[in-house]
Design an enzyme around this catalytic site. Sequence first.
Site, PDB file in Angstrom:
ATOM      1  N   GLU A 125       1.028  -1.279   0.087  1.00 46.88           N
ATOM      2  CA  GLU A 125      -0.039  -0.097  -0.282  1.00 46.88           C
ATOM      3  C   GLU A 125       0.605   1.449   0.101  1.00 46.88           C
ATOM      4  O   GLU A 125       0.285   1.604  -0.662  1.00 46.88           O
ATOM      5  CB  GLU A 125      -0.750  -0.387   1.234  1.00 46.88           C
ATOM      6  CG  GLU A 125      -2.016  -1.407   1.458  1.00 46.88           C
ATOM      7  CD  GLU A 125      -2.991  -0.925   2.340  1.00 46.88           C
ATOM      8  OE1 GLU A 125      -4.151  -0.706   2.565  1.00 46.88           O
ATOM      9  OE2 GLU A 125      -2.328  -1.669   3.166  1.00 46.88           O
ATOM     10  N   GLU A 147      -4.477  -9.627   4.079  1.00 45.81           N
ATOM     11  CA  GLU A 147      -4.651  -9.142   4.820  1.00 45.81           C
ATOM     12  C   GLU A 147      -6.462  -9.734   5.114  1.00 45.81           C
ATOM     13  O   GLU A 147      -6.251 -10.921   6.109  1.00 45.81           O
ATOM     14  CB  GLU A 147      -5.347  -7.943   5.474  1.00 45.81           C
ATOM     15  CG  GLU A 147      -3.868  -6.467   5.024  1.00 45.81           C
ATOM     16  CD  GLU A 147      -3.316  -7.043   3.689  1.00 45.81           C
ATOM     17  OE1 GLU A 147      -2.785  -5.235   3.731  1.00 45.81           O
ATOM     18  OE2 GLU A 147      -3.494  -6.698   2.624  1.00 45.81           O
TER      19      GLU A 147
END
Length: 724
Positions: A125, A147
Amino acid sequence: METIKYDLDADGIALFTIDVPGQSMNVITAELTRDFDTMISKIEKDEAIKGAVITSGKASGFMAGADLKGIGGTISSGDGAGGASKMAKLFDGVFTLNRLFRRLETSGKPVAAAINGIALGGGLELCLACHYRVVADNPKLQLGLPEVMVGLFPGAGGTQRLPRLMGIQAASMYLLQGKSMSPQEALGFGVANELAPADEVVAKAKAWVKANPTKGVQPWDQKGFKFPGGVGQFNPGFIQTFVGGNAMVLKMTNGNMNAPRAIMSAVYEGSQVPMDLAIRIESKYFAKVVADPQAMNMVRSLFVNKQAAEKGARRPKGVAKMPTKKLGMLGAGMMGAGIALVSARAGIEVVLLDRTIEAAEKGKAYTADKLKRLPKEKLDEILARIHPTTDFADLKGCDFIIEAVFEDRAIKAETTEKTEAVVGADTIFGSNTSTLPITSLAKAWTKPENFIGVHFFSPVEKMPLVEIIVGEKTGPEAIAKALDYVAQIKKTPIVVNDSRGFYTSRCFGTYTAEGSVMVGEGVNPALVENIGKQMGMPVGPLAVFDEVSIELGHKVMLQTKKDLGDAYKATAADDVIEKMVALGRLGRKAGKGYYDYPEDGKKALWADLGKTFGQKADADQPSANEVKTRLIYRQLVECARCFAEGVLETPEDGDLGAIFGWGFMPHTGGPFSMMDTIGLDEVVRTLDRLAQQHGERFAPPQLLRDMAAKGETFYGNAKLKQAA
């Protein structure tokens, strides 16, 4: 900055090298987050900086995302506040990285990521918030947002930037499945802008920054930006993506998982607004996910506890490392062949012994078949480590023995004694029995302190768990040896104490048994099966009983009756199993069990199953919720009994063993996490009701009653014990 090194070259290009102290891999800690703030402020305000490159100082890779061990602090950040204010505090906490990364990409200066290795989660990210990404051209390098695998979802802009780079449909597959992409795939999707040798990524990134002083603007911040593939409520492709995506999520999760639903919502809503609002939408959904106990339970069991177990949390202190160099594998059936495969693949020499050379050679051929996609040179290297034999004398020189012969006490004893005559009683001997008590089997080994249970799951090469069983006299060296071996073959271990069925077989058996009991009571088999799957188990109890074999269950039952004599307590499941065996319906291997298995078609529930056991009329069938409660609580109470009896010493082992051993509902974090979340007082009340209605098998153990009365939890007590 403690975690980021800074250097400014003559061209005004700043190099920020992330190197978190004390970590083998960079992870996002509180200290690194503070240093991100300092770094970004420097980029924004220092006029000497014309652009920046962000890279990693670790050879292990770029960054593996957030430090999940510290997520508890984030989740509890609003504790003590009520309702809305608690959620507001939680939102502020989870929005921190989103706010920082948004500042980075709107600093007005070009920022490039030099990705020298693995970049996952928050690490990727961060890269997505950079204006250019140079990735090391290594096919083994992974880029991804995993995740969702531990009950979370990308919360630092991943659900917004990835779809804007590669399109919503393609991005959704990676977000919802937690899949990783290779550098070549990333280049094709526009996630990577350039590939280069690992030792050139920084130079290439700097060259781009130097050549593009005005490119410090993201595509989505430019006028006229359009999503790849289109977006918007009136775009047919966009609508179809979400119609299909929602159906796929429901099929994958049966509605049990919070994170996939939140991902779909964050992508759908965020894709229709500017980025500043989109990241707030993402953080709103992220806060909702982490506020639910499901996230904490899943992170704790699937990541924190799993890692701790694999790093030796249960290994005896003060015992030197005892790696296995040469394994004696007794029995070349499916289990023995699988153990030989994973051992040889890990670089261990294997003597594979069976009664006939044909059986031993067949066991070796199993490795050749399962690994046939490997390059020939690599496969030949692995196969050369497996030595089939029928001669016990060939076991000489083995420093660890694992036995996986037929589940018969006399056969196991004979095999054990023949082995000791060759290798000596000082060698550690492990039995792969799934049900027979280790303490009694150890009587066939002169030094029972060197005898231990090493219970694998089938198929060995796919199943991640190994259950280490400690007998009454098993010593610390045997435990250390077994755990070191499990680490070598890269499996996840749990350590339990001896009892009939140990932990996993004993508790797993309650799931299949309760399904059988309900069929015997006249409950619609389809109802039993569908509820089993819908509540989050991999398959229904009848289907899984067919897989492990009704015949095997019957043999275990007869052996248990023989061993316990008058102490054996018959169950309603026994009658159902007896009848199925009498009818020749022995399970999948026999081609018929609770299901029929036509050679040219799909398996289906045996059409006469309901009639055979007197299926009740529809009006008399139990509710779906009652079936679900029975299937879940029959497992919970047996897990609690294992804890009360000392078979389990920690709730961590209990949760790991349940999820990875028999597929207990991963979204709960395991049976002990589930009981803590429900509240032990409520668990006891439900068990008392079920015991009154359906029998003593549901009666809660006294320990559970005592804990409930004191307001205790399994994990709360474990923390107190560790502190003491």
